[in-house]
Scaffold this motif. Structure first.
Motif, short mmCIF file in Angstrom:
data_model
loop_
_atom_site.label_atom_id
_atom_site.label_comp_id
_atom_site.label_asym_id
_atom_site.label_seq_id
_atom_site.Cartn_x
_atom_site.Cartn_y
_atom_site.Cartn_z
N ILE A 199 0.84 -1.20 0.00
CA ILE A 199 0.00 0.00 0.00
C ILE A 199 0.87 1.25 0.00
N ASP A 200 1.92 1.25 0.82
CA ASP A 200 2.83 2.42 0.86
C ASP A 200 3.52 2.60 -0.48
N ARG A 201 3.90 1.48 -1.14
CA ARG A 201 4.55 1.59 -2.45
C ARG A 201 3.62 2.21 -3.48
N LEU A 202 2.35 1.77 -3.48
CA LEU A 202 1.39 2.31 -4.44
C LEU A 202 1.09 3.77 -4.16
N ILE A 203 1.00 4.14 -2.86
CA ILE A 203 0.76 5.55 -2.51
C ILE A 203 1.91 6.42 -3.02
N ALA A 204 3.14 5.95 -2.79
CA ALA A 204 4.30 6.72 -3.25
C ALA A 204 4.30 6.85 -4.78
N GLN A 205 3.95 5.76 -5.47
CA GLN A 205 3.90 5.81 -6.93
C GLN A 205 2.82 6.77 -7.41
N CYS A 206 1.64 6.74 -6.76
CA CYS A 206 0.57 7.65 -7.14
C CYS A 206 0.95 9.10 -6.87
N ASP A 207 1.62 9.35 -5.74
CA ASP A 207 2.05 10.72 -5.43
C ASP A 207 3.01 11.25 -6.50
N ARG A 208 3.89 10.36 -7.00
CA ARG A 208 4.82 10.79 -8.05
C ARG A 208 4.10 11.10 -9.35
N ASP A 209 3.01 10.35 -9.62
CA ASP A 209 2.28 10.52 -10.88
C ASP A 209 1.18 11.57 -10.79
N THR A 210 0.99 12.17 -9.62
CA THR A 210 -0.08 13.16 -9.45
C THR A 210 0.19 14.40 -10.31
N ILE A 211 -0.83 14.84 -11.02
CA ILE A 211 -0.74 16.03 -11.86
C ILE A 211 -1.32 17.21 -11.10
N SER A 212 -0.53 18.20 -10.88
CA SER A 212 -0.98 19.36 -10.11
C SER A 212 -1.98 20.20 -10.91
N GLY A 213 -2.88 20.83 -10.20
CA GLY A 213 -3.84 21.72 -10.83
C GLY A 213 -5.09 21.04 -11.36
N VAL A 214 -5.23 19.72 -11.11
CA VAL A 214 -6.42 18.99 -11.58
C VAL A 214 -7.44 18.93 -10.45
N ASN A 215 -8.66 19.36 -10.75
CA ASN A 215 -9.73 19.29 -9.76
C ASN A 215 -10.25 17.86 -9.69
N ILE A 216 -10.20 17.29 -8.49
CA ILE A 216 -10.64 15.90 -8.32
C ILE A 216 -11.97 15.86 -7.58
N CYS A 217 -12.69 14.76 -7.76
CA CYS A 217 -14.00 14.57 -7.14
C CYS A 217 -13.85 14.20 -5.67
N PRO A 218 -14.91 14.38 -4.88
CA PRO A 218 -14.87 13.93 -3.49
C PRO A 218 -14.75 12.41 -3.42
N PRO A 219 -14.33 11.86 -2.27
CA PRO A 219 -14.13 10.41 -2.15
C PRO A 219 -15.35 9.58 -2.52
#
Length: 302
Positions: A236-256
């Protein structure tokens, strides 16, 4: 990626079930299993048409190795098959399976040999998946990163070595893979035939833009489900770190509450904010370790 996308009816789960069911049948009596379900042309001509498909649902080895083979088959089939069916649609995915299976059976019938092997998963599906997801990385033993196209090239090399070494079953497997991969190429690129009445100067081929966002996100969603189901903190920590690296700034995301990667409309997996939503979902839904469990883990062993 593909010319058209159909509805995803989760046919891959049917293949997963069949592999498990036939595993128990084969485990009881391997000789009788081969006699009943292996592909042979003469019994097929006599009406035993199920042999055209059942030869695919077998596992190599005996005992522990047989169970390990089943586990690897199910894992690859779920990871690669789910992503392809989600992106391509169930009807095209079934067509790919049928062309591979019947193509190998047809070559075997011409060569006059029996067939019994999981050729679709380890060859056809791997080749098509590597072409559709060329940047996808698998982690062998959970820690050794290997590009899927490297695995596909290795598998192709093994297959070709078997063909040139005189293995007729390898030639049948290659025939089915070629037929199915050819179908994949026809769906991936629109082919146009132009009849020219006079010589014309060669025109530059149009550039095809391939959008792999949905493909990558579908694979990311499958990895997220597997990590949450397994409850592995390290994964889970590995996937979170990978997702954080791939996050595109400035994109409006939906609520959970609106994060629905499995929805049939495919809206979530086509969103550029999917990586950020996945990291948030992993943090919110990761298994909670109780205080008693933490205390047991922290106590020194005497």
């Amino acid at each position: 990626m593909f010319r058209s996308r159909g509805e995803n009816l989760r046919f891959v789960f049917v293949l997963l079930f069949l592999n498990v069911a036939f595993f128990f049948l084969e485990h009881q009596d391997r000789v009788k299993y081969a006699r009943l379900f292996a592909f042979r042309w003469e019994p097929v001509r006599a009406g035993e048409v199920w042999r055209l498909f059942t030869y695919q649902f077998t596992q190599a080895g005996t005992g522990f190795m047989e169970a390990l083979s089943l586990f690897i088959t199910l894992l690859l089939l779920y990871m690669m098959g789910s992503a392809l069916e989600e992106e391509w649609g169930t009807s095209q995915f079934i067509t790919l399976f049928l062309l591979s299976t019947l193509g190998s059976a047809g070559v075997a019938a011409v060569l006059g040999i029996p067939l019994l092997g999981t050729y679709f998963v380890y060859f056809t599906l791997l080749f098509v998946y590597a072409a559709a997801f060329p940047q996808q990385t698998f982690y062998l033993f959970g820690m050794v990163p290997v590009k899927v196209r490297v695995l596909a090239l290795f598998s192709l090399a093994v297959l070709l070595y078997g063909v040139f070494s005189g293995g007729l079953s390898n030639l049948a497997a290659l025939g089915g893979a070629v037929v199915a991969y050819g179908y994949y190429l026809t769906q991936r690129v629109r082919v146009r035939f132009i009849v020219a009445t006079a010589p014309a100067a060669p025109a530059e081929a149009p550039r095809v833009r391939i959008d792999t966002t949905a493909i990558s996100n579908a694979a990311r969603a499958a990895a997220m489900k597997q990590a949450l189901a397994g409850g592995s903190d390290a994964e889970i920590d590995r996937l979170i770190a990978q997702c954080d690296r791939d996050t595109i700034s400035g994109v409006n995301i939906c609520p959970p509450a609106d994060f629905k990667p499995d929805h049939t409309d495919g809206y979530c997996i086509r969103c550029e904010g999917f990586a950020e939503c996945t990291a948030r979902n992993l943090r919110l839904n990761r298994p909670v370790v109780s205080s008693a469990t933490q205390l047991v883990r922290s106590e020194p062993v005497t």
